[in-house]
Design a protein around this motif. Structure first.
Motif, short mmCIF file in Angstrom:
data_model
loop_
_atom_site.label_atom_id
_atom_site.label_comp_id
_atom_site.label_asym_id
_atom_site.label_seq_id
_atom_site.Cartn_x
_atom_site.Cartn_y
_atom_site.Cartn_z
N SER A 158 0.82 -1.20 0.00
CA SER A 158 0.00 0.00 0.00
C SER A 158 0.86 1.26 0.00
N SER A 159 1.97 1.24 0.75
CA SER A 159 2.86 2.40 0.79
C SER A 159 3.50 2.65 -0.57
N LEU A 160 3.95 1.58 -1.21
CA LEU A 160 4.58 1.73 -2.52
C LEU A 160 3.58 2.18 -3.58
N GLN A 161 2.38 1.63 -3.54
CA GLN A 161 1.37 2.02 -4.51
C GLN A 161 0.89 3.45 -4.28
N THR A 162 0.86 3.87 -3.02
CA THR A 162 0.43 5.24 -2.73
C THR A 162 1.37 6.26 -3.35
N ILE A 163 2.67 5.96 -3.34
CA ILE A 163 3.64 6.88 -3.93
C ILE A 163 3.39 7.03 -5.43
N SER A 164 3.20 5.89 -6.11
CA SER A 164 2.95 5.95 -7.56
C SER A 164 1.60 6.58 -7.86
N ASP A 165 0.59 6.30 -7.02
CA ASP A 165 -0.74 6.87 -7.24
C ASP A 165 -0.72 8.39 -7.08
N LEU A 166 0.05 8.88 -6.12
CA LEU A 166 0.15 10.33 -5.94
C LEU A 166 0.77 10.99 -7.17
N GLY A 167 1.77 10.34 -7.75
CA GLY A 167 2.38 10.89 -8.96
C GLY A 167 1.40 10.93 -10.12
N VAL A 168 0.63 9.85 -10.29
CA VAL A 168 -0.37 9.80 -11.37
C VAL A 168 -1.45 10.85 -11.16
N ASN A 169 -1.95 10.95 -9.93
CA ASN A 169 -3.00 11.93 -9.64
C ASN A 169 -2.50 13.36 -9.82
N ALA A 170 -1.24 13.60 -9.44
CA ALA A 170 -0.68 14.94 -9.62
C ALA A 170 -0.62 15.32 -11.09
N ARG A 171 -0.21 14.36 -11.95
CA ARG A 171 -0.16 14.66 -13.39
C ARG A 171 -1.55 14.90 -13.96
N VAL A 172 -2.55 14.14 -13.49
CA VAL A 172 -3.93 14.33 -13.96
C VAL A 172 -4.43 15.72 -13.58
N ILE A 173 -4.18 16.12 -12.35
CA ILE A 173 -4.64 17.43 -11.89
C ILE A 173 -3.91 18.54 -12.64
#
Length: 265
Positions: A158-173
């Protein structure tokens, strides 16, 4: 594809057809970690630069050269050049090449700078190579098969996926900000101003994803007692794979012993 064929594909171990990517995640963790650490113990920038070239060739063989180089060139610029410049400018030495404003560039400092920068870059390359060839879900599953609690493995995943998810969400925003006509590119100050409004939606998305994960965990009986089942299994570790990992470990231990003996001599 009929229903029987679709069901049978989940009975077979997960394979990609690539020798490196199909290695057990723990074997890759062992091997790549030793590849990276060996650069510090061998103590030769020729070896470290050779390790960097070897990792590039390995990335091409593993069919991840593009994604590996996309990350690795930033590490080479950020850490390699910075460490080389600092070490070459301020490390002590006797054979002076150039000095001014308190900066002393010597033959010895350049040698030390090459050794430090190449060793750090080789270690970072090994870590990036492991990340590029290993799925985090496969790594946590391999840890569970070794006896690690499923709660611990989920926390790691979950910690590793959260880091990648934050990067994806930041690019979308950021893309949505561009679509609204907001300037998101330019100098450093403009980029900081554009990124500040992103933090609010990014944090809210992270909080909502935690709730979604907790609901999904309850739906899959995550906290239920008993042995957990997996949709896809990992290939069994072959004798050749075990032998290769042991050989790498033995060579690394020999290099460490040789380095300690050379220090004392």
């Amino acid at each position: 594809m009929d229903n029987k064929t679709f069901a049978n594909q989940f009975l077979e171990p997960k394979r990609t057809g690539n020798l490196i990517q199909d290695l057990n995640p723990l074997t890759k963790l062992n091997v790549f970690l030793i590849f990276g650490l060996s650069a510090f113990f061998v103590g030769s920038f020729y070896y470290s630069f050779g390790m960097i070239i070897f990792l590039l060739l390995l990335a091409a063989f593993a069919r991840c050269f593009g994604s590996f180089l996309k990350v690795y060139w930033k590490v080479l610029l950020m850490f390699g050049l910075f460490l080389f410049a600092i070490k070459a400018a301020f490390a002590p030495g006797e054979t002076i090449i150039w000095q001014k404003w308190g900066i002393h560039i010597t033959v010895e400092s350049i040698h030390a700078a090459l050794l430090l920068a190449s060793s750090v870059c080789a270690f970072c390359g090994a870590v990036i190579m492991f990340a590029q060839t290993t799925e985090w879900s496969s790594l946590t599953y391999a840890l569970e098969k070794k006896g690690v609690s499923h709660i611990t493995s989920f926390a790691i995943l979950s910690s590793l996926q959260t880091i990648s998810d934050l990067g994806v969400n930041a690019r979308v925003i950021m893309d949505s900000q561009k679509a609204r006509g907001i300037e998101t590119e330019g100098n450093l100050i403009q980029r900081i101003k554009a990124y500040i409004p992103v933090m609010g939606p990014l944090i809210l998305n992270a909080i909502s994803s935690v709730e979604e994960k907790s609901i999904a965990m309850d739906a899959r009986a995550f906290s239920a007692p008993g042995k957990h089942s997996m949709l896809v299994d990992l290939p069994e570790v072959t004798i050749a794979e075990k032998t290769f990992a042991i050989l790498v470990d033995v060579l690394f231990i020999a290099a460490v012993v040789w380095r300690i003996v050379s220090w004392r001599i």
